[in-house]
Scaffold this active site. Structure first.
Site, PDB file in Angstrom:
ATOM      1  CB  THR A  62      -1.028  -0.072   1.168  1.00  0.00           C
ATOM      2  OG1 THR A  62      -1.926   1.017   1.039  1.00  0.00           O
ATOM      3  CG2 THR A  62      -0.373  -0.059   2.535  1.00  0.00           C
ATOM      4  CE  LYS A  66      -1.789   0.520  -3.628  1.00  0.00           C
ATOM      5  NZ  LYS A  66      -3.203   0.711  -3.992  1.00  0.00           N
ATOM      6  CG  ASP A 102      -5.955  -1.466  -5.767  1.00  0.00           C
ATOM      7  OD1 ASP A 102      -6.290  -2.061  -4.728  1.00  0.00           O
ATOM      8  OD2 ASP A 102      -4.912  -0.787  -5.855  1.00  0.00           O
ATOM      9  CB  ALA A 128      -5.832  11.679 -14.089  1.00  0.00           C
ATOM     10  CG  ASN A 151      -6.901  14.830 -12.797  1.00  0.00           C
ATOM     11  OD1 ASN A 151      -7.313  14.520 -11.672  1.00  0.00           O
ATOM     12  ND2 ASN A 151      -5.637  15.139 -13.022  1.00  0.00           N
TER      13      ASN A 151
HETATM   14  P1  ATR Z   1      -3.615   8.385  -5.726  1.00  0.00           P
HETATM   15  O1  ATR Z   1      -2.558   7.322  -5.787  1.00  0.00           O
HETATM   16  O2  ATR Z   1      -4.474   8.338  -4.498  1.00  0.00           O
HETATM   17  O3  ATR Z   1      -4.425   8.449  -6.983  1.00  0.00           O
HETATM   18  P2  ATR Z   1      -2.189  10.671  -6.670  1.00  0.00           P
HETATM   19  O4  ATR Z   1      -1.526   9.857  -7.710  1.00  0.00           O
HETATM   20  O5  ATR Z   1      -1.420  11.704  -5.927  1.00  0.00           O
HETATM   21  O6  ATR Z   1      -2.827   9.763  -5.549  1.00  0.00           O
HETATM   22  O7  ATR Z   1      -3.471  11.372  -7.362  1.00  0.00           O
HETATM   23  C1  ATR Z   1      -4.369  12.140  -6.639  1.00  0.00           C
HETATM   24  C2  ATR Z   1      -5.544  12.493  -7.547  1.00  0.00           C
HETATM   25  O8  ATR Z   1      -6.513  13.244  -6.810  1.00  0.00           O
HETATM   26  C3  ATR Z   1      -5.161  13.359  -8.742  1.00  0.00           C
HETATM   27  O9  ATR Z   1      -6.019  13.066  -9.818  1.00  0.00           O
HETATM   28  C4  ATR Z   1      -5.434  14.766  -8.187  1.00  0.00           C
HETATM   29  O10 ATR Z   1      -5.649  15.742  -9.187  1.00  0.00           O
HETATM   30  P3  ATR Z   1      -4.381  16.464  -9.895  1.00  0.00           P
HETATM   31  O11 ATR Z   1      -3.817  15.465 -10.871  1.00  0.00           O
HETATM   32  O12 ATR Z   1      -4.950  17.651 -10.541  1.00  0.00           O
HETATM   33  O13 ATR Z   1      -3.416  16.781  -8.771  1.00  0.00           O
HETATM   34  C5  ATR Z   1      -6.701  14.506  -7.429  1.00  0.00           C
HETATM   35  N1  ATR Z   1      -7.001  15.507  -6.389  1.00  0.00           N
HETATM   36  C6  ATR Z   1      -6.426  15.624  -5.168  1.00  0.00           C
HETATM   37  N2  ATR Z   1      -7.004  16.625  -4.465  1.00  0.00           N
HETATM   38  C7  ATR Z   1      -7.984  17.144  -5.268  1.00  0.00           C
HETATM   39  C8  ATR Z   1      -8.940  18.202  -5.118  1.00  0.00           C
HETATM   40  N3  ATR Z   1      -9.022  18.919  -3.998  1.00  0.00           N
HETATM   41  N4  ATR Z   1      -9.775  18.466  -6.156  1.00  0.00           N
HETATM   42  C9  ATR Z   1      -9.700  17.735  -7.298  1.00  0.00           C
HETATM   43  N5  ATR Z   1      -8.817  16.722  -7.497  1.00  0.00           N
HETATM   44  C10 ATR Z   1      -7.970  16.446  -6.496  1.00  0.00           C
END
Ligand code: ATR
Length: 272
Positions: A62, A66, A102, A128, A151
């Site tokens: 986790t 990953k 997942d 994304a 996204n």
């Molecule tokens: P994870 O492995 O949980 O997917 P990540 O790879 O850091 O973590 O991705 C987080 C996702 O949540 C991304 O799509 C991010 O958008 P950005 O690519 O624009 O950063 C999205 N995200 C996080 N906080 C957000 C918010 N407050 N509003 C909209 N999208 C958010």
């Protein structure tokens, strides 16, 4: 010696995986031990090797490891290769198999537990990042009518569209462009619920859905699901079912037995 398994991450003390796998092992009469391993941020490889050398048969991986698990694997399943992330390692004689359960967990939860087939549905996937990437191929394999990825940073949604478009009908969109669209299922794969912020989704979208799903879960409705509920979403689900289903899929990869998930989901819900 009892076969050993574990979940590895940082942090790890909150993980429900030991509870879930202990329940699966009891139910299926498997002699196995399943622990939680806290790895230092720079110690994933060393801890994993040590575990493998001391009778470890498999790991759930986790946050934040990953990607490193993906690199460590000597063989990848298709779904792990496409996700570019591994949440399940299986140690075999010469090889380390990397899998990603997942997406299968999400699909099983929606289709089998919630009774909503994905075929011919208009699906909106929000996010994304790694969590979104991991579920795209398994969703597309169910032949939805269209999967739209949206996204905050639109380029990332477009890159995913490019990567996965050979596998099904995909569209990338900004949040702002969704106003006049209709979706049957909306899935939140952003980490927004974690920091209590919300993606800027047009609130009118929720009324016309069959299901709004948040891959996050908590003891109460996530902030995103509360927002969807306030704006007329008729049906909500959080990611607890997905958590149990991805665990069951890992258990199957390791042991060749598919445990029953319903009693375990019920147990976790009642202990919340
Ligand atoms: P994870 O492995 O949980 O997917 P990540 O790879 O850091 O973590 O991705 C987080 C996702 O949540 C991304 O799509 C991010 O958008 P950005 O690519 O624009 O950063 C999205 N995200 C996080 N906080 C957000 C918010 N407050 N509003 C909209 N999208 C958010």
């Amino acid at each position: 010696m009892t076969d050993r398994y574990a979940v590895i991450g940082n942090p790890i003390s909150h993980s429900k995986s030991p509870l879930i796998h202990a329940a699966f092992a009891r139910q299926t009469h498997q002699a196995m031990q399943y622990d939680a391993l806290l790895s230092p941020l720079d110690g994933f490889q060393a801890i994993t090797r040590h575990f493998q050398e001391h009778g470890g048969k498999g790991l759930n991986v986790t946050v934040p490891f990953k990607l490193e698990a993906h690199q460590l694997a000597t063989r990848l399943t298709d779904r792990a290769a496409n996700a570019q992330a591994v949440n399940t390692l299986k140690f075999e004689q010469e090889e380390i198999l990397g899998d990603n359960t997942d997406g299968a967990g999400l699909v099983r939860d929606i289709e089998c537990n919630l009774g909503v087939p994905l075929i011919n549905k208009r699906i909106l996937l929000m996010g994304a990042g790694g969590a979104a990437r991991g579920v795209i191929l398994p969703i597309l394999l169910q032949q939805p009518l269209l999967l739209t990825i949206t996204n905050r940073t639109p380029e990332k949604a477009r890159a995913l569209k490019q990567q996965f478009s050979p596998h099904g009908d995909l569209m990338a969109s900004d949040y702002g462009m969704l106003r006049d669209r209709q979706f049957d299922i909306i899935i939140n794969a952003t980490s927004a619920s974690l920091n209590d912020a919300l993606p800027e989704l047009f609130p009118g979208l929720f009324e016309r859905t069959m299901l709004v799903y948040d891959m996050m879960y908590g003891s109460e409705l996530t902030r995103f699901l509360r927002y969807a509920q306030q704006h007329g979403a008729p049906r909500l689900a959080d990611g607890l079912g997905m958590l149990v289903e991805q665990a069951a899929e890992s258990f199957f990869v390791w042991r060749g037995i598919r445990p029953e998930t319903q009693p375990v989901i019920a147990m976790l819900k009642s202990s919340n």
